[in-house]
Motif scaffolding. Structure first.
Motif: not given
Length: 147
Positions: A22-31, A106-110
């Motif tokens: 719930n923390d990591i998933g949103p932060k990665a997509l937001v980035r 790109l998402l995997s890098d984020c």
């Protein structure tokens, strides 16, 4: 076919067992949506994505980030056959959603950056290499339909 050592399997499993989805998933997509704004075109149904604040507070972005991270659980549970695991999802992204397959990278890098930030000094070069190997296999599987 990708070969995984027992150590690599353990590293990947340990990473995911310690993640707060719930923390990591949103932060990665937001980035990803902020750093690579052209990726926003696939999320027009999410509403306001006009600036960093709007993106980071958008509940649909957060929910999708969590969904993406949970989607990686499928690869974790099927490490010996990741391509087949994501075959249907690859078709969906290619033929229905028309997502540029470079966006998976790109998402995997984020995601790597966010995980590294969370793990800090525990994110050693060996752990990073293993995590990026895992994500590269997932990215390849998601892009398979495009080849």
């Amino acid at each position: 076919m990708v070969e995984w050592s027992e150590n690599e399997r353990s590293i990947i499993s340990n990473i995911f067992s310690n993640l707060d989805y719930n923390d990591i998933g949103p932060k990665a997509l937001v980035r990803c949506l902020i750093v690579y704004p052209w990726t926003q075109r696939y999320f027009t149904s999410f509403g306001n994505l006009y600036n960093a604040e709007a993106i980071s507070t958008n509940p649909k972005v957060a929910a999708h980030g969590i969904k993406v991270l949970h989607g990686l659980d499928r690869a974790l549970k099927n490490m010996d056959n990741i391509k087949a695991t994501y075959a249907e999802l690859s078709v969906l992204h290619s033929e229905k959603l028309h997502v540029d397959p470079d966006n998976f990278k790109l998402l995997s890098d984020c995601l790597t950056i966010v995980v590294a930030g969370k793990l800090g000094s525990a994110f050693t070069p060996e752990i990073q290499a293993t995590f990026q190997k895992f994500l590269a296999v997932v990215v390849s599987a998601l892009g398979k339909q495009y080849h």
